[in-house]
Every structure is written in C-alpha cells, then in structure tokens.
Design a protein around this motif. Structure first.
Motif, PDB file in Angstrom:
ATOM      1  N   ILE A 143       0.848  -1.187   0.000  1.00  0.00           N
ATOM      2  CA  ILE A 143       0.000   0.000   0.000  1.00  0.00           C
ATOM      3  C   ILE A 143       0.886   1.239   0.000  1.00  0.00           C
ATOM      4  O   ILE A 143       1.883   1.310   0.720  1.00  0.00           O
ATOM      5  CB  ILE A 143      -0.919   0.034   1.246  1.00  0.00           C
ATOM      6  CG1 ILE A 143      -1.704  -1.277   1.383  1.00  0.00           C
ATOM      7  CG2 ILE A 143      -1.853   1.238   1.195  1.00  0.00           C
ATOM      8  CD1 ILE A 143      -2.670  -1.554   0.260  1.00  0.00           C
ATOM      9  N   VAL A 147      -2.616   7.560   1.918  1.00  0.00           N
ATOM     10  CA  VAL A 147      -3.321   6.715   2.880  1.00  0.00           C
ATOM     11  C   VAL A 147      -2.658   6.878   4.243  1.00  0.00           C
ATOM     12  O   VAL A 147      -1.473   7.188   4.347  1.00  0.00           O
ATOM     13  CB  VAL A 147      -3.324   5.228   2.466  1.00  0.00           C
ATOM     14  CG1 VAL A 147      -3.993   5.025   1.122  1.00  0.00           C
ATOM     15  CG2 VAL A 147      -1.897   4.679   2.432  1.00  0.00           C
ATOM     16  N   ASP A 149      -2.560   4.347   6.640  1.00  0.00           N
ATOM     17  CA  ASP A 149      -1.948   3.087   7.071  1.00  0.00           C
ATOM     18  C   ASP A 149      -1.338   2.379   5.865  1.00  0.00           C
ATOM     19  O   ASP A 149      -2.053   1.822   5.028  1.00  0.00           O
ATOM     20  CB  ASP A 149      -3.010   2.205   7.732  1.00  0.00           C
ATOM     21  CG  ASP A 149      -2.429   0.938   8.351  1.00  0.00           C
ATOM     22  OD1 ASP A 149      -1.219   0.679   8.156  1.00  0.00           O
ATOM     23  OD2 ASP A 149      -3.185   0.209   9.020  1.00  0.00           O
ATOM     24  N   LYS A 150      -0.016   2.394   5.775  1.00  0.00           N
ATOM     25  CA  LYS A 150       0.670   1.810   4.626  1.00  0.00           C
ATOM     26  C   LYS A 150       1.243   0.434   4.924  1.00  0.00           C
ATOM     27  O   LYS A 150       2.045  -0.085   4.151  1.00  0.00           O
ATOM     28  CB  LYS A 150       1.784   2.748   4.158  1.00  0.00           C
ATOM     29  CG  LYS A 150       1.275   4.090   3.652  1.00  0.00           C
ATOM     30  CD  LYS A 150       2.411   4.963   3.142  1.00  0.00           C
ATOM     31  CE  LYS A 150       1.880   6.294   2.645  1.00  0.00           C
ATOM     32  NZ  LYS A 150       2.958   7.171   2.147  1.00  0.00           N
ATOM     33  N   ARG A 151       0.790  -0.177   6.001  1.00  0.00           N
ATOM     34  CA  ARG A 151       1.276  -1.522   6.301  1.00  0.00           C
ATOM     35  C   ARG A 151       0.807  -2.492   5.221  1.00  0.00           C
ATOM     36  O   ARG A 151      -0.348  -2.444   4.786  1.00  0.00           O
ATOM     37  CB  ARG A 151       0.749  -1.987   7.656  1.00  0.00           C
ATOM     38  CG  ARG A 151       1.361  -1.268   8.849  1.00  0.00           C
ATOM     39  CD  ARG A 151       0.721  -1.751  10.131  1.00  0.00           C
ATOM     40  NE  ARG A 151      -0.705  -1.413  10.174  1.00  0.00           N
ATOM     41  CZ  ARG A 151      -1.545  -1.840  11.109  1.00  0.00           C
ATOM     42  NH1 ARG A 151      -1.126  -2.668  12.059  1.00  0.00           N
ATOM     43  NH2 ARG A 151      -2.817  -1.460  11.083  1.00  0.00           N
ATOM     44  N   TRP A 153      -0.582  -5.935   3.477  1.00  0.00           N
ATOM     45  CA  TRP A 153      -1.636  -6.870   3.888  1.00  0.00           C
ATOM     46  C   TRP A 153      -1.288  -8.281   3.437  1.00  0.00           C
ATOM     47  O   TRP A 153      -1.034  -8.518   2.260  1.00  0.00           O
ATOM     48  CB  TRP A 153      -2.973  -6.462   3.276  1.00  0.00           C
ATOM     49  CG  TRP A 153      -3.600  -5.274   3.946  1.00  0.00           C
ATOM     50  CD1 TRP A 153      -3.118  -3.999   3.983  1.00  0.00           C
ATOM     51  CD2 TRP A 153      -4.837  -5.262   4.660  1.00  0.00           C
ATOM     52  NE1 TRP A 153      -3.966  -3.193   4.679  1.00  0.00           N
ATOM     53  CE2 TRP A 153      -5.035  -3.931   5.112  1.00  0.00           C
ATOM     54  CE3 TRP A 153      -5.797  -6.234   4.956  1.00  0.00           C
ATOM     55  CZ2 TRP A 153      -6.158  -3.555   5.846  1.00  0.00           C
ATOM     56  CZ3 TRP A 153      -6.916  -5.858   5.682  1.00  0.00           C
ATOM     57  CH2 TRP A 153      -7.081  -4.535   6.133  1.00  0.00           C
ATOM     58  N   ARG A 193     -10.665   1.394   5.487  1.00  0.00           N
ATOM     59  CA  ARG A 193      -9.856   0.756   6.530  1.00  0.00           C
ATOM     60  C   ARG A 193      -8.399   1.231   6.528  1.00  0.00           C
ATOM     61  O   ARG A 193      -7.772   1.275   7.587  1.00  0.00           O
ATOM     62  CB  ARG A 193      -9.914  -0.761   6.387  1.00  0.00           C
ATOM     63  CG  ARG A 193     -11.260  -1.334   6.825  1.00  0.00           C
ATOM     64  CD  ARG A 193     -11.320  -2.836   6.627  1.00  0.00           C
ATOM     65  NE  ARG A 193     -12.599  -3.365   7.059  1.00  0.00           N
ATOM     66  CZ  ARG A 193     -12.784  -4.101   8.163  1.00  0.00           C
ATOM     67  NH1 ARG A 193     -11.762  -4.407   8.945  1.00  0.00           N
ATOM     68  NH2 ARG A 193     -13.994  -4.535   8.484  1.00  0.00           N
ATOM     69  N   ILE A 194      -7.880   1.548   5.347  1.00  0.00           N
ATOM     70  CA  ILE A 194      -6.491   2.003   5.302  1.00  0.00           C
ATOM     71  C   ILE A 194      -6.383   3.521   5.413  1.00  0.00           C
ATOM     72  O   ILE A 194      -5.282   4.078   5.346  1.00  0.00           O
ATOM     73  CB  ILE A 194      -5.776   1.518   4.019  1.00  0.00           C
ATOM     74  CG1 ILE A 194      -6.416   2.101   2.771  1.00  0.00           C
ATOM     75  CG2 ILE A 194      -5.746  -0.005   3.966  1.00  0.00           C
ATOM     76  CD1 ILE A 194      -5.671   1.755   1.485  1.00  0.00           C
TER      77      ILE A 194
END
Length: 285
Positions: A143, A147, A149-151, A153, A193-194
């Motif tokens: 990701i 955004v 949250d770039k963690r 998935w 969510r992100i």
C-alpha cells in the motif's frame, strides 16, 4: 487484445497533451483517400468508435473521413504519427465525457446463478499456462500514496475482511462477454480501513505479471467495485487472478487487473498497460 489504434506507428509519434477539444480548423479538407502511408478508412472508423454519443452520430453524418477527423481535432492528418495523435485527442475527449456522465450510484446488472458462464473464459495478454505462480504464504499487498496506514496486507488478513458476492457480466474489448460469480470485499470498504484520502483522483494497481491499471476515485468508491478473492465459490484460481483481482463491472474487462500486488492512492495520472498503448482510460460501460 485488439488495439483501437491499430493503424498507428509507434516510431516517432508524439502524444500532444494539450486541449482535449481543440479549435476546429475549417480550412482542412483531406479526403479519405489522400493520406499516404496509412489506411485512411480504418483511421476514420477508429475515430468513430472512440467518440461518445451523440458526437459519434454527428461525425458519421458528416461523412466519417480523415478530413472530418482533421476538422474535428485541429490536427493535420498527413501520416501515421499525426493520425495517432488525432485519435488520442478523440480518445481523451471520450474519457472526459464518460467520467462526466458516470453515475456513482448506478449499478451494473446482476444475474441469477443459472446465467453463469461455465467455463468462464480466460483472458489476458499472455497464455493461460503463463499465469504467475504466487506463493500465498509469501504474498503481501503493498500500500502506498495518500493513505494513513501503509502496512502491507497478508492474504490471511485480506481473507478476514467482510465479503459479499456478486454475479455480473465481464465485457471484453475484443467483443465477447461472460457472466461470473465473484466474491470479495468492496474496494471502498478497504480504502476506508487504510485511511485513504477519497478526495484523491486515482487509485493505481500493479500486478505480479507486470500488468498495471488505474481508475478514478468515483469508480473505486462504486458499491460494486470489489477486491475479489473467490470465483464461483472457490478460491480464485491462477487463471482468474489469484490471489486477488479487482472486479469492476462498470468498466471493460481490461480495467479489471489480476494478480494484484500493489495499490496506490494518488492525484497524478499513471495510465496502465493497455491505456499506454492507446486504449480509452475510462472505458466505462
């Protein structure tokens, strides 16, 4: 895949990104048979295909020709590169019109299970046996962009998302269509969510086999645009895009990328595999 700009030459062409609807120049009078080195009739037919209604009808009534195309775009159509440039102007104008007409609340038709096409056709720019072999244990969706949250998935984390099923028609630019049963999570839910900035213009996808595509944010937020994990009740097989594809029933099939490994939210235009070859970027149905 069929190329809507199949009359073009790639060498020496210039993609002039100026006005999408330039001033008309009535002094142009190229005839359908007076342009050397290109199939003038084919160029005119391609231009008609790229125009949105009602512009297409007006163009055809005017006697679709290279002269009419020059009059329409303000481009001297004298050789292959100039013909390509004129077609690109028409194509980009079509994108603008389609985006303006797009209704984010209008749903694509859905169908009963009895209408599902079995077997569902394989479609790609490579042979079925060349579909990428992706290790599900090593897979991560990367990701980036606008955004919070770039963690990355993992597949297990993606599978844990709330999912829904749709039975919709995929329409290929080559002229065929098929109805399939797709299960996954709405892209708009994933973007929420992100912490994606939904004021951004585009979402871009990269794929394991080298493919890429981008869509407008309105399409990304459409309720039927889906991150797909299953086909017909089973884990998505490699030929249909394992481990994840993006299913967009409001767009032509080539806008539905498979084997997705990256998602970026951004404001700058990034094109895509076929879009960079001249296909209409918006390509809505």
């Amino acid at each position: 895949m069929l190329d809507p700009l199949r009359s073009r030459r790639r060498d020496g062409c210039h993609d002039r990104r100026s006005n999408l609807w330039p001033l008309r120049r009535p002094e142009m009078s190229c005839s359908i048979s007076s342009v050397p080195g290109i199939d003038a009739e084919l160029v005119a037919k391609d231009a008609a295909k790229l125009l949105p209604e009602p512009s297409r009808r007006a163009f055809l009534r005017a006697g679709a020709s290279v002269g009419a195309l020059a009059f329409l775009t303000g481009c001297d159509v004298i050789d292959g590169p100039s013909a390509e440039n004129a077609l690109r102007i028409v194509s980009r104008f079509n994108d603008r019109v389609q985006a303006w007409l797009f209704n984010p609340n209008r749903l694509a038709p859905t169908y009963p299970e009895t209408a599902i096409t079995r077997p569902f056709p394989f479609n790609a720019y490579y042979r079925e046996e060349n579909a990428p072999d992706i290790d599900e244990d090593e897979y991560k969706l990367l990701i980036d962009g606008l955004v919070d949250d770039k963690r990355p998935w993992t597949l297990d984390r993606l599978y844990a998302l709330p999912q829904e099923t749709q039975i919709t028609r995929l329409v290929c630019i080559e002229g065929w269509s098929a109805i399939g049963k797709w299960t996954g999570t709405p892209l708009r839910e994933f973007l929420r969510r992100i912490g994606a900035d939904t004021r951004a213009k585009y979402v871009h996808f990269t794929c394991a086999e080298g493919y890429s595509s981008s869509i407008d944010m309105a399409t990304a937020l459409h309720p039927q645009t889906q991150l797909t994990f299953k086909y017909d009740g089973e884990v998505l097989p490699p030929k249909y895009g394992f481990p994840m594809r993006v299913r967009i029933p409001t767009k032509l099939g080539f806008k539905n990328p498979k084997h997705v490994i990256g998602l970026v939210v951004l404001n700058n235009y990034t094109g895509g595999y076929w879009e960079d070859e001249g296909y209409n970027w918006f390509s809505g149905l």
